[in-house]
Enzyme design. Structure first.
Site, PDB file in Angstrom:
ATOM      1  N   ASP A 184       0.845  -1.194   0.000  1.00  0.00           N
ATOM      2  CA  ASP A 184       0.000   0.000   0.000  1.00  0.00           C
ATOM      3  C   ASP A 184       0.881   1.244   0.000  1.00  0.00           C
ATOM      4  OD1 ASP A 184       0.599  -1.027   2.688  1.00  0.00           O
ATOM      5  OD2 ASP A 184      -0.470   0.732   3.424  1.00  0.00           O
TER       6      ASP A 184
ATOM      7  N   GLU B 110      -0.038  -0.960   5.886  1.00  0.00           N
ATOM      8  CA  GLU B 110       0.892  -0.268   6.773  1.00  0.00           C
ATOM      9  C   GLU B 110       0.601   1.227   6.873  1.00  0.00           C
ATOM     10  OE1 GLU B 110       4.756   1.771   7.889  1.00  0.00           O
ATOM     11  OE2 GLU B 110       3.466   2.012   6.116  1.00  0.00           O
TER      12      GLU B 110
END
Length: 441
Positions: A92, A157
């Site tokens: 991400d 994250e």
């Protein structure tokens, strides 16, 4: 490792620069922005296929719908006798915002001078691409690994969704781990972060017209504004924050890095009511030698004493909700801290690999931000952060990473993997392994 093999790996990395840039460009083309998240399935499927083409068995599962983790496992030739390794990275990337400020599309990576630009090149698809090339290079050169190698491609994250925690909960473990997140090729640990909600809820609700009876002598109404009482809680948090600043420290961190930030406050119904509820969202930073559970206890004990000194708060005490697995779902997150063991064999091998390839000693210290590395460390796996990219470029408009640093990282990681996974488990390493297995069960 013999000098001729070191030189061969270094030359191979240089020769594969175009291959590395192409892989990174492909990864950047997947707009895996978080928030909104739930958009990593395609990039994870791509990475899964890449790992399988290198002989890895893979495990892909949804942490959230549309956001799966992928773990690749390459068994060693003598797994029980040689060191195992986790290489970990998140797919991400940070939100873009107004992309009109970008020179080109954030998801069309481009090269300019000595850099490659695009959302995620520094944080941290550059680390993922370079790691995959390092592993592929070892396979292509026919360098066998006697210990297990595991590649974790995780989600979430950027918004505390703890894809790495999901890996540890699924039982994945190793003798050592490298999180290839943004570190400017420094070998790092980190402090920790936890968010929490402190809520004051009145047992009674009063009309605004009653306020004079609550605050003036002889009014006779034992009531209070939850918003005003939260001011006492905030003052108490500031006192504790100042106390921490003078009583706690950690090498590598400026004094007072351990902070309690009153980030968001929500309260009241509307102007015709005395506020009967107020909630405060706090962000707490703590040092690498502290565990978030102990930090929570300190805060709750201190605020409990503040409340005990107030007649109304004694009867309407503050309530606490800490952490969460997602800033999107739970409005809360946890990033455990991570200390570095400089004497651990894995750290020594990594530092030695750096010196051999780059003819300089690596900087060993502490990150000023937080990563998923703390979850691996908390699971009993000796872990460091080591990856390409500078923190000032992460999340930035026209995010960039230096190509030379990508190549240098690839060299160091390739040699480290070959060295570590072909080193016998020492007695110290066996003890770590036993502890890790115990925790994972």
């Amino acid at each position: 490792m013999k000098e001729d093999l070191l030189e061969k790996i270094s030359q191979e990395v240089e020769a594969r620069e175009a291959e590395l840039i192409e892989l990174l460009t492909n990864l950047i083309a997947f707009p895996s922005v978080s928030p909104p998240a739930r958009n990593t399935n395609d990039v994870q499927e791509f990475i899964k296929g890449y790992l399988e083409n290198m002989g890895f068995s893979t495990d892909k599962w949804d942490v959230y719908p549309g956001d799966p983790n992928v773990v690749g496992h390459l068994p060693g030739e003598s797994s029980d006798q040689y060191n195992s390794l986790i290489v970990n990275g998140h797919v991400d990337v940070a939100e873009v915002g107004d992309n009109t400020e970008w020179d080109y599309s954030p998801f069309s990576a481009y090269r300019k001078d000595s850099y490659i630009y695009g959302r995620g090149v520094a944080d941290m698809k550059g680390g993922i691409a370079a790691s995959l090339i390092a592993i592929k290079l070892l396979k292509d050169l026919g360098i066998p690994l006697k210990g297990d190698l595991q590649f974790q491609s995780v989600i979430g994250e950027e918004v505390g969704e703890a894809g790495t925690l999901a890996c540890t909960e699924r039982g994945y473990t190793a003798d050592y781990a490298v999180v290839v997140d943004t570190s400017d090729l420094h070998i790092q640990g980190q402090g920790g972060v936890i968010t929490g909600w402190i809520t004051i809820q009145s047992k009674e609700t009063f009309h605004d017209g009653i306020r004079r009876k609550m605050i003036h002598a002889g009014g006779g109404v034992k009531g209070a504004s939850a918003i005003e009482k939260m001011m006492k809680i905030i003052s108490g948090l500031q006192d504790l924050e100042r106390h921490w600043a003078v009583t706690k420290s950690y090498q590598g961190f400026p004094p007072g890095t351990n902070t309690i930030n009153p980030a968001v406050i929500e309260g009241g119904r509307h102007a015709a009511f005395v506020a009967d509820r107020c909630a405060l969202w706090v962000t707490v930073h703590f040092y690498p030698n502290e565990d978030y559970e102990e930090v929570i206890k300190e805060i709750e004990q201190h605020i409990g004493a503040v409340a005990a000194a107030d007649p109304w708060l004694r009867e309407n005490p503050p309530q606490f909700v800490w952490g969460g697995k997602s800033m999107i779902v739970d409005r809360g997150e946890i990033f455990p801290s991570l200390e570095i063991d400089s004497d651990h064999p894995g750290t020594k091998v990594l530092a030695n690999s750096y010196e051999k390839l780059l003819t300089d000693k690596p900087t060993v210290g502490m990150s000023t931000t937080v990563t998923d590395a703390g979850w691996l460390g908390r699971a009993g796996i000796p872990t460091v952060i080591f990856g390409p990219g500078k923190l000032e470029d992460a999340h930035a408009v026209n995010e960039k990473v230096e190509i030379r640093q990508l190549l240098d990282f690839t060299k160091v990681l390739a040699v480290f993997i070959a060295e570590w996974c072909n080193t016998r488990k020492e007695e110290y390493g066996n003890e770590i392994h036993r502890k890790t297995l115990s925790i994972s069960k």
